[in-house]
Structure formats: C-alpha cells, structure tokens
Design an enzyme around this catalytic site. Sequence first.
Site, PDB file in Angstrom:
ATOM      1  N   CYS A   1      32.564 -33.769 -30.159  1.00 41.74           N
ATOM      2  CA  CYS A   1      32.794 -34.280 -28.802  1.00 41.74           C
ATOM      3  C   CYS A   1      32.706 -33.134 -27.805  1.00 41.74           C
ATOM      4  O   CYS A   1      33.051 -31.993 -28.123  1.00 41.74           O
ATOM      5  CB  CYS A   1      34.185 -34.899 -28.662  1.00 41.74           C
ATOM      6  SG  CYS A   1      34.387 -36.534 -29.361  1.00 41.74           S
ATOM      7  N   ASP A   2      32.277 -33.473 -26.594  1.00 44.04           N
ATOM      8  CA  ASP A   2      32.345 -32.500 -25.508  1.00 44.04           C
ATOM      9  C   ASP A   2      32.458 -33.247 -24.186  1.00 44.04           C
ATOM     10  O   ASP A   2      31.828 -34.294 -24.004  1.00 44.04           O
ATOM     11  CB  ASP A   2      31.120 -31.586 -25.473  1.00 44.04           C
ATOM     12  CG  ASP A   2      31.368 -30.356 -24.618  1.00 44.04           C
ATOM     13  OD1 ASP A   2      31.992 -29.399 -25.137  1.00 44.04           O
ATOM     14  OD2 ASP A   2      30.992 -30.359 -23.427  1.00 44.04           O
ATOM     15  N   SER A   3      33.268 -32.708 -23.285  1.00 42.90           N
ATOM     16  CA  SER A   3      33.511 -33.345 -21.992  1.00 42.90           C
ATOM     17  C   SER A   3      33.137 -32.434 -20.844  1.00 42.90           C
ATOM     18  O   SER A   3      33.341 -31.213 -20.906  1.00 42.90           O
ATOM     19  CB  SER A   3      34.994 -33.737 -21.856  1.00 42.90           C
ATOM     20  OG  SER A   3      35.401 -34.626 -22.864  1.00 42.90           O
TER      21      SER A   3
END
Length: 207
Positions: free
Chosen positions: A74-76
């Site tokens: 995941c990456d935001s």
Amino acid sequence: MGPVPIFVLASASPARLQTLRSAGLDPLVVVSGVDESQVAGVPPAELALALAELKCAAVLDRSEVPDGALVLGCDSVLDLDGVALGKPDDAADAVSRWRAMRGRSGVLRTGHSLRDTSSGRVVSATASTTVRFADVTDAEISAYVATGEPLHVAGAFTVDGLGGAFVTAIEGDFHNVVGVSLPLLRTLVADLGHAWTDLWAASARQG
C-alpha cells in the site's frame, strides 16, 4: 476452496497494521524498504498505485514470506490541486503544506496491490477519499507540527490521531484516509478467489 492463506503486509505503517487488526486480520509485517523517490512525474493516483505495486513486489522473495501467502503493498499520497504530497521533508515543509491546505479539500489516494503467491496472480486498485481541512490558525499549525506527528505521514496529517480535530469532513472511505481501504481490500481478496471472512479464521489460528 484451498487452504486459507497467511496475510502479509508489506508496509511499516502502524496505522495500516492497526486498521487490519481491528478488521479481524493479524498480518505478518514484512517491511519493503522501497525507495519511494524512484517513481516521479506521474499523477497522484498513478503514483500511489505504482509505489504500492513496488512494495508488494519487493518482499515476494523474502524468507519471512510463507508459501501461499497473500501479500499486500500500500502507499498513500494527498492529491492537492493535482500535486502528490507524500511525507513532508521536514517541519518547515509540513508548516508550508498546512498553510496551503487549511480551509480547503484534498483527495487522499491509496494504492493497493495484492498478490496471491500460490497462483502468482496480482490485483491492484487505487481508492480515493475527499478530505476537508479546517481553517486552522498559524498557532495551531505550529503546535501540531511541533508534536512530530505530521512529519511521518502522507499529506502531513492524520485523521485517527492529533490531526483528527483539523479534519472537518470526509467523503468516502474513512479507513482509506488511515492508510488502507477495507472495502476495496475485501473486493481484491475476492477477486483472487478467497473469502474475506475466512481471513478472520486465519487470524484466530495465528493468534
């Protein structure tokens, strides 16, 4: 239906880990160590997804990852006027960002990449949630940045910590703002042929 897989989180984020635990999973954490600066010059949604895919791929050959695992990267990033804002460079950068963000809305985009190591299949998608920021004062910005919290998170804010008082509204999935969209992840798990609720049972056995 085959055996229920172990769930692996390829992220060092405590907020993501806690969100997944609260949802009934007990992930094995294997930090990817991906250099996020290697992806640049793409729109925020594409950036978040590309980094999520890199994080997922980076841990696949690690000895800690068991056979047949589901691996999530995941990456935001915060999309403010089409510019991707990850973690601030320093306190001065965090202050500058908050002065630009206050009283306005941004879109928190989180890329998700999920691979089934038993089949080699991977499914990826980005979740987007609109966040409205309070019209905070310079004094509030300085005090918040001084706590150190905004220096370690995408967009220089949290919704589940001290920054929660500075977020006036959210349109979309709350958990996505924390770092992982549970409804999207449930869909990705199903796309790979697994039942979300089976992962609860796997969590109980691991515990």
